[in-house]
Design a protein around this motif. Structure first.
Motif, PDB file in Angstrom:
ATOM      1  N   SER A  58       0.826  -1.205   0.000  1.00  0.00           N
ATOM      2  CA  SER A  58       0.000   0.000   0.000  1.00  0.00           C
ATOM      3  C   SER A  58       0.862   1.257   0.000  1.00  0.00           C
ATOM      4  CB  SER A  58      -0.931   0.003   1.214  1.00  0.00           C
ATOM      5  OG  SER A  58      -1.847  -1.065   1.162  1.00  0.00           O
ATOM      6  N   ILE A  61       2.343   1.671  -3.389  1.00  0.00           N
ATOM      7  CA  ILE A  61       1.348   2.190  -4.339  1.00  0.00           C
ATOM      8  C   ILE A  61       1.229   3.699  -4.206  1.00  0.00           C
ATOM      9  CG2 ILE A  61      -1.129   2.233  -4.852  1.00  0.00           C
ATOM     10  CD1 ILE A  61      -1.190  -0.756  -4.215  1.00  0.00           C
ATOM     11  N   LEU A  65       1.898   6.607  -6.999  1.00  0.00           N
ATOM     12  CA  LEU A  65       0.901   7.637  -7.314  1.00  0.00           C
ATOM     13  C   LEU A  65       1.469   9.038  -7.079  1.00  0.00           C
ATOM     14  CD1 LEU A  65      -2.331   6.039  -5.787  1.00  0.00           C
ATOM     15  CD2 LEU A  65      -1.575   6.017  -8.157  1.00  0.00           C
ATOM     16  N   LYS A 125      -6.907   1.189 -12.369  1.00  0.00           N
ATOM     17  CA  LYS A 125      -5.509   1.075 -12.773  1.00  0.00           C
ATOM     18  C   LYS A 125      -5.362   1.117 -14.287  1.00  0.00           C
ATOM     19  CE  LYS A 125      -3.141  -2.878 -12.772  1.00  0.00           C
ATOM     20  NZ  LYS A 125      -2.394  -4.059 -12.277  1.00  0.00           N
ATOM     21  N   LEU A 234       2.744   1.708 -12.753  1.00  0.00           N
ATOM     22  CA  LEU A 234       1.313   1.501 -12.525  1.00  0.00           C
ATOM     23  C   LEU A 234       0.915   0.057 -12.807  1.00  0.00           C
ATOM     24  CD1 LEU A 234      -0.618   4.607 -13.943  1.00  0.00           C
ATOM     25  CD2 LEU A 234      -0.781   3.677 -11.647  1.00  0.00           C
ATOM     26  N   VAL A 238       0.827  -1.194  -8.869  1.00  0.00           N
ATOM     27  CA  VAL A 238      -0.483  -0.797  -8.342  1.00  0.00           C
ATOM     28  C   VAL A 238      -1.486  -1.933  -8.512  1.00  0.00           C
ATOM     29  CG1 VAL A 238      -2.407   0.824  -8.593  1.00  0.00           C
ATOM     30  CG2 VAL A 238      -0.041   1.634  -8.774  1.00  0.00           C
TER      31      VAL A 238
END
Length: 476
Positions: A58, A61, A65, A125, A234, A238
């Motif tokens: 997490s 991710i 981002l 995503k 990504l 992700v």
């Protein structure tokens, strides 16, 4: 995953379950914890069971981002860093160069609701991957446009809005589905901290790459390369968490999207504050500019004085809007309207002040630092600071909805006092603004030579007589 065979490919989560069954232990608000008065923050193991994503992943991710958000704003302000070169290359004036940003913002504004609709219904995503890949390709293509085709540059900048809209509307919702409560606030503060940093880096990167390459076109070829890296990150890092799983009670059914018309009807009930902000922004900017324009004839320090009056005047109304929030919502909206109108008076004036106290060859750098400092001292850290104060206050009170409300209410009152400090800072600015403006004008006219290394000296007593020495030697 139940029912996944009937869902579109883009709507499926990435190998994650929809969450534990109702009543499963560890789920926030489950029947096993009937005494909970507010959603609890699950420990990492429970959170992983809910989202299907570990705590370490997490955090990774969020880092990806943030990188893309940084890149987002770098690209947006890279054009500003080489705008004089673009004007010269295409032989256009200020109005046409201003149209570049207008076209981009218009496209971004129109497409944001479209991607908002898609982001609520399909795999986020893959939407972001497609949008960023398209944005990178279009940005790269815009660097090869011939000088006779300025309209094509406008078209490509408009298409860049597709990629930015696909990301800006969706990325925060991923963070919302990975974290709750204070954890979410911290992660969002980190995410939005990329806005001022990326904006400043865009100015700097645009101008520096142009200087190194000797061609402004290369400034537009940096972010597309970084965009390819963003798409790979990504795709590989992700994962799509189930929507609302971290907030859903165990006895609640899975969240399903409603029709767009129903979404708009529900959102319309929450848009009163947004409408007030839009109206007061227009009124405040226009009022500030007009008042300052009229007062300049009588007082050359009118600009900072009008800004000071706006901030000092807004402080009590913003304080009253928070203080009256529980007693009268009508009074709250009235005070917000007056306070935001006064607060908005300084927006255009501050930009004007920055431009006339800085010489033309340093204005882009000055704009960059102004953006960085404004966000650094403002919206980058303030949400976390407000939330931190609220949490500290709640520790000393019994848990209840009223305690949560009071803690946040008292914390938000800090904004009014910060606004008053800003007004005092503008009063201090009024003392120096005439001298700064005069020096900038003399420098532009060639009447004030640039101080060289030999001029960076001061007179100090040394061995019984006055001697000129470098400032650095005295400081050391």
């Amino acid at each position: 995953m139940a029912g996944s065979e009937h869902e579109p490919f883009l709507s499926q989560a990435d190998d994650t379950a929809d969450g534990p069954a109702p009543g499963a232990p560890g789920f926030p608000g489950s029947l096993a914890n009937p005494k909970a008065e507010a959603p609890e923050v699950p420990d990492p193991e429970k959170l992983q069971r809910i989202t299907g994503v570990s705590a370490a992943q997490s955090a990774l991710i969020v880092a990806v981002l943030c990188y893309i958000n940084l890149l987002n704003y770098m690209d947006r302000f890279t054009v500003a860093g080489v705008l004089p070169d673009i004007e010269q290359f295409f032989d256009i004036g200020d109005s046409s160069s201003g149209l570049i940003q207008t076209v981009f913002i218009s496209s971004y504004m129109v497409l944001a609701p479209v991607f908002g609709y898609l982001g609520d219904r399909y795999n986020r995503k893959y939407l972001m991957c497609g949008g960023i890949a398209f944005w990178s390709l279009v940005t790269l293509g815009s660097s090869f446009i011939p000088r006779e085709q300025f309209w094509l540059l406008l078209l490509t900048r408009g298409l860049v809005g597709v990629g930015e809209a696909s990301y800006s509307t969706i990325a925060p919702t991923l963070i919302a589905d990975l974290f709750v409560a204070d954890q979410r606030s911290r992660m969002l503060s980190v995410f939005y901290f990329a806005i001022p940093v990326g904006s400043g880096l865009g100015y700097i990167a645009g101008s520096k790459v142009k200087d190194v390459a000797g061609d402004w076109h290369w400034a537009l070829r940096v972010t597309p390369g970084l965009g390819v890296v963003a798409v790979l990150l990504l795709f590989l890092v992700v994962r799509e968490p189930p929507r609302g799983a971290v907030e859903r009670h165990s006895d609640s059914p899975p969240l399903n999207p409603t029709s767009w018309r129903a979404d708009l009807r529900a959102l319309a009930r929450n848009l009163v504050f947004g409408l007030i902000t839009c109206v007061t922004g227009v009124l405040g900017v226009g009022l500030g500019v007009e008042v300052s324009r009229r007062l300049r004839h009588a007082n050359p320090r009118a600009d900072p004085l009008v800004c000071a009056a706006g901030l000092l005047g807004s402080a009590p109304f913003l304080f009253l809007s928070v203080a009256c929030a529980r007693g009268s919502i009508v009074a709250t909206y009235v005070f917000i309207f007056i306070g935001e109108t006064l607060l908005s008076m300084n927006w255009a004036i501050v930009a004007d002040i920055l431009l006339y106290v800085v010489i033309p060859t340093r204005r882009s750098t000055a704009e960059a630092f102004q953006i960085v400092l404004a966000h650094l001292l403002g919206d980058a850290g303030s949400p976390y600071l407000i939330g931190l104060m609220s949490d500290r206050l709640r520790r000393n009170w019994p848990p209840s909805f009223l305690s949560e409300f009071r803690a946040l209410q008292f914390s938000l009152m800090l904004c009014a006092f910060v606004g008053a400090l800003g007004g005092a800072a503008f009063l201090g600015t009024a003392i120096f603004i005439e001298g700064d403006r005069r020096r900038a004008q003399l420098h532009v006219q060639g009447l004030l030579p640039e101080a060289g290394p030999e001029d960076d000296r001061i007179v100090v007593p040394q061995r019984g007589r006055s001697t000129r020495v470098p400032v650095s030697s005295v400081l050391i």
